[in-house]
Design an enzyme around this catalytic site. Structure first.
Site, short mmCIF file in Angstrom:
data_model
loop_
_atom_site.label_atom_id
_atom_site.label_comp_id
_atom_site.label_asym_id
_atom_site.label_seq_id
_atom_site.Cartn_x
_atom_site.Cartn_y
_atom_site.Cartn_z
N CYS A 11 0.83 -1.21 0.00
CA CYS A 11 0.00 0.00 0.00
C CYS A 11 0.87 1.27 0.00
O CYS A 11 1.51 1.55 -1.00
CB CYS A 11 -0.98 -0.04 1.17
SG CYS A 11 -2.39 1.07 0.94
N HIS B 63 -3.75 -5.25 -0.36
CA HIS B 63 -3.37 -5.84 0.93
C HIS B 63 -3.41 -7.37 0.81
O HIS B 63 -4.49 -7.97 0.92
CB HIS B 63 -4.32 -5.38 2.03
CG HIS B 63 -4.16 -3.95 2.40
ND1 HIS B 63 -3.38 -3.53 3.46
CD2 HIS B 63 -4.65 -2.83 1.83
CE1 HIS B 63 -3.41 -2.22 3.53
NE2 HIS B 63 -4.17 -1.76 2.56
N ASP C 246 -2.55 -9.35 3.00
CA ASP C 246 -2.96 -9.83 4.32
C ASP C 246 -4.47 -9.82 4.48
O ASP C 246 -5.00 -10.38 5.45
CB ASP C 246 -2.35 -8.95 5.40
CG ASP C 246 -2.60 -7.47 5.14
OD1 ASP C 246 -3.38 -6.85 5.88
OD2 ASP C 246 -2.01 -6.91 4.19
#
Length: 362
Positions: free
Chosen positions: A246, A331, A333
């Site tokens: 990001c 992202h 994650d």
């Protein structure tokens, strides 16, 4: 408790208040996620923003400690169509309205979020305020117009002191620009011995820890303001493998001569399709960014574009041609969202192993 949401263009939305009983001002943005309201609200990339949820119902499964992405969120406010009157889930530890009250985050429900989102898509993100319905509107608009929103937000959300996320395997330095806990969870799942450093860390601060690699986290604000971090990355990529996420992606791009720009309304949500350019593989990703890398500014002698957003062709990933460094705008994650790209953490660790082999064979 009636409240108003007012926008910089003079629009007024009337609704019911919940959460903290305070007024607030911020940049009004929208997210298209169908779930994960707690993760979004506690994501530090939403610092100083009033978050509009396009999903019509919030709060139906409550809030729990496991799903925090930060312990002290800096989201300025929440806008939704409806807050669930009854919340139930076996993991639930608190209700959304009480959680927001405890965190000092005001909310407003009963808003036509479809009309509001269409306005933000056509006009772009804009300043807004959540105020009490008894407040003087003329005075509130005067205050809103006079408010200057800062793009230098990383100092507000980054840790001030180093801290560990212990493990027994690879030594990773994570630069905290507003890190989500889910990034730490992914590193912990791979038993990485992680040291989190403030955004002010220099290349010398990092090198003296002798890490195996460096991860640049997500965070809020304008990457153009991150001149010291850009200089640090430009130096550190010559010595260590680097993985950016990001804001970390934007900083890596700027460290190699690329430019960034502010998007009209950004990408925020958990259903953004991204193409892996080398394979054609399509993955759905979690995203939260209002700035992007300008593709025309990328030096093809330095960087390769590895991922592209299907809807609008935004640069979603880059890789350095000469150094072991890569980054993604989305992202991997998730939290919340699909885990289609979670293997990028494994790619980062594999890149570290390959660099060690190269040095051994050199």
């Amino acid at each position: 408790m009636e409240r108003y949401l007012i926008l910089d263009d003079g629009t007024v939305f009337k609704g019911q208040g919940f959460g903290a009983k305070i007024a607030t001002t911020g940049e009004v943005v929208f997210t298209t996620g169908m779930s994960g309201y707690q993760e979004a609200i506690t994501d530090q990339s939403y610092a100083d923003q009033i978050l509009v949820f396009t999903n019509p119902l919030l709060g139906n499964y409550g809030v729990n400690l496991d799903d925090y992405e930060s312990l002290q969120p800096n989201c300025k406010g929440v806008v939704c169509r409806e807050v669930a009157r009854v919340a139930t889930n076996w993991r639930m530890q608190d209700s959304l309205p009480h959680f927001m009250e405890e965190m000092g985050i005001p909310g407003i429900s009963g808003i036509d979020t479809r009309a509001l989102t269409k306005k933000l898509r056509s006009r772009g993100t804009m300043k807004g305020a959540i105020i009490d319905a008894t407040d003087d509107l003329e005075h509130a608009f005067a205050q809103l117009h006079a408010t200057v929103l800062s793009d230098q937000l990383v100092a507000k959300v980054s840790t001030t002191k180093p801290y560990p996320n212990p493990g027994t395997k690879k030594n990773i330095v994570l630069i905290d620009f507003g890190v989500k806990h889910s990034i730490l969870r992914e590193l912990a799942a791979r038993d990485c011995n992680t040291i989190v450093l403030p955004y002010t860390a220099t290349a010398q601060d990092i090198l003296k820890l002798h890490p195996d690699g460096v991860l640049l986290s997500n965070g809020p604000g304008d990457p153009e303001m991150m001149t010291e971090a850009v200089a640090m990355v430009a130096e550190i990529q010559e010595h260590l493998p680097v993985f950016g996420i990001c804001l970390g992606h934007q900083i890596l791009a700027r460290a190699n001569g690329a430019k960034t720009f502010k998007m009209k309304f950004g990408h925020r949500g958990f259903n953004h399709p991204v193409r892996e350019n080398a394979t054609g593989r399509i993955m759905f990703t979690s995203q939260n960014h209002g700035y992007a890398v300008d593709p025309a500014s990328i030096d093809p002698e330095k960087l390769i574009v590895t991922h592209t957003e299907i809807n609008d062709n935004v640069v979603e990933g880059i890789k350095h041609r000469h150094y072991p460094a890569f980054s993604v705008q989305f992202h991997p994650d998730a939290a919340p969202g699909p885990m289609d790209a979670v293997d990028l953490f494994d790619d980062f660790l594999q890149m570290i192993d390959m660099r060690k082999e190269d040095k051994t064979n050199a």
